[in-house]
Design an enzyme around this catalytic site. Sequence first.
Site, PDB file in Angstrom:
ATOM      1  N   GLY A   1       0.788  -1.227   0.000  1.00 59.89           N
ATOM      2  CA  GLY A   1       0.000   0.000   0.000  1.00 59.89           C
ATOM      3  C   GLY A   1       0.818   1.273   0.000  1.00 59.89           C
ATOM      4  N   GLY A   2       2.113   1.174  -0.275  1.00 53.58           N
ATOM      5  CA  GLY A   2       2.936   2.373  -0.338  1.00 53.58           C
ATOM      6  C   GLY A   2       3.290   2.966   1.004  1.00 53.58           C
TER       7      GLY A   2
ATOM      8  CG  HIS B   1       4.923   6.465  -2.766  1.00 55.59           C
ATOM      9  ND1 HIS B   1       5.613   6.623  -3.956  1.00 55.59           N
ATOM     10  CD2 HIS B   1       5.564   7.238  -1.854  1.00 55.59           C
ATOM     11  CE1 HIS B   1       6.625   7.449  -3.761  1.00 55.59           C
ATOM     12  NE2 HIS B   1       6.615   7.836  -2.510  1.00 55.59           N
TER      13      HIS B   1
ATOM     14  CE  LYS C   1      -1.194  -0.619  -7.079  1.00 55.04           C
ATOM     15  NZ  LYS C   1      -1.505  -2.069  -7.084  1.00 55.04           N
TER      16      LYS C   1
ATOM     17  CD  GLU D   1       1.509  -4.108  -7.026  1.00 54.98           C
ATOM     18  OE1 GLU D   1       2.074  -2.996  -7.018  1.00 54.98           O
ATOM     19  OE2 GLU D   1       0.495  -4.364  -6.360  1.00 54.98           O
TER      20      GLU D   1
ATOM     21  CG  ASN E   1       0.095  -6.903  -4.117  1.00 54.00           C
ATOM     22  OD1 ASN E   1       0.041  -6.025  -4.957  1.00 54.00           O
ATOM     23  ND2 ASN E   1       0.713  -6.718  -2.958  1.00 54.00           N
TER      24      ASN E   1
ATOM     25  NE  ARG F   1      -3.306  -7.550  -1.028  1.00 54.69           N
ATOM     26  CZ  ARG F   1      -3.434  -6.524  -1.843  1.00 54.69           C
ATOM     27  NH1 ARG F   1      -4.376  -6.513  -2.758  1.00 54.69           N
ATOM     28  NH2 ARG F   1      -2.604  -5.490  -1.789  1.00 54.69           N
TER      29      ARG F   1
ATOM     30  CB  VAL G   1      -8.176  -2.400  -4.594  1.00 52.17           C
ATOM     31  CG1 VAL G   1      -9.287  -1.354  -4.653  1.00 52.17           C
ATOM     32  CG2 VAL G   1      -7.711  -2.601  -3.160  1.00 52.17           C
TER      33      VAL G   1
END
Length: 451
Positions: free
Chosen positions: A168-169, A243, A245, A283, A299, A301, A304
């Site tokens: 999540g940055g 950072h 999205k 990513e 990731n 999972r 989002v």
Amino acid sequence: MLNETLGSVLIANRGEIARRIIRTVKRLGLRAIAVHSEADADLPFVREADEAVLIGPSSPAQSYLDVAKVLEAARATGAKAIHPGYGFLAENAAFARAVIDAGMVWIGPAPEAIDKMGDKINARNLMEAAGVPVAAGTREPVTDLSLALKAAENIGYPVMVKTAGGGGGIGMSVAHDDDGLQKAYEQAARAAARFSGDALDGPAVLLERYIERARHVEVQILGLPGGRVVALGERDCSVQRRHQKVVEESPSPGITPELRERMLAAAVRVGEAVGYLGAGTVECLVDADKQDFVFLEMNTRLQVEHPVTELVTGLDLVELQLRVAAGESPEVRPEPRGHAIEFRVYAEDPKRFFPGPGTITAWDEPSGDGVRVDSGYVAGNTVTPFYDPLMAKLCVYGSDRAEALELGRKAVAEFTVEGPKNNLPFCAELLENAEFATGDYDTGLVARMRA
């Protein structure tokens, strides 16, 4: 086989993702079980589930992150499987093991794959060994400032500094010199201590060479029983604030067909290297000028932003997760068509992007051909400060990017949210931005818009 193996699925999450998973679970004839905190008792996902269980107070640590309470709810309701959604316990290997040990089906990759890819340094080293391009950076955890300074000297400024775990940055920043590195290292160290429990004097921090004009592009993969891994296309996630999205689209308007093919092939190698099963995302950072890429992280999972992949492929990723977890090997031959864009609708100040919780006094979603809204709230609900302020995901789909942009302008204008602050004005502003309109943008776009 699906009903026999899964039967009833407990969704260990909340808000829009719980609601979205419930929709597919019920469509497949399975029983959907929700768990919720006291703060979320009135949200739509609780009402739409076949059964809902209160598992604790508003604090995530006492509800959604409490493994014992989630498992107790699963046993009490006769759940055969658990879907973690994203966030919370979704990438917690210990939770995955606990679900399996309790005799339930874990709808996700093997705990061993979560472990391997959860540590960014370990993942980098593993991917390098598998022949996947990685950025110049540290191969061991950096645990004090002197080691960070030495690493930066070897890598060369500017460097990206971030925690070795988490996502999540959070804790990420760029350092252009030694003074900047000290500040960046301290920030990452605090984040590592806060989110992983590491001691502040010895957190796991990672340094990588910073790409000045980068695009954040990720590849959706699906690992099938028997070892086959399929790439389902890419998503461009370069529109970010802090950072993190905020807008995603597929396909990426900023990569060549040749680069796309190389990225998809590399993502398949990533999945094969860890024996990946189910839906996952690889990513990457793309050098927009050189049209080259490096592995960033994986990731393990559902993402989002998975709806944009669903829109361009016609696939239901949650259904695929359920079928793979049940031991099925669905025939998947993706042929992405058209263009999809997702706008994350947050309860936040559209200028500085600070959270702005509150009670929703008016909520009117856009609809029509090419418009999809995955929402977690309705009028009368309250966006509390306890959780991520994401309220909905507004997605549009067109035959090409120009049509998707036009649909986006119309849909954003028609989406009414009153009560809490929201970022719909930012989405409207973005759609009129020349860089975004042409598709020639990078991860610095939002910072330039706010400069």
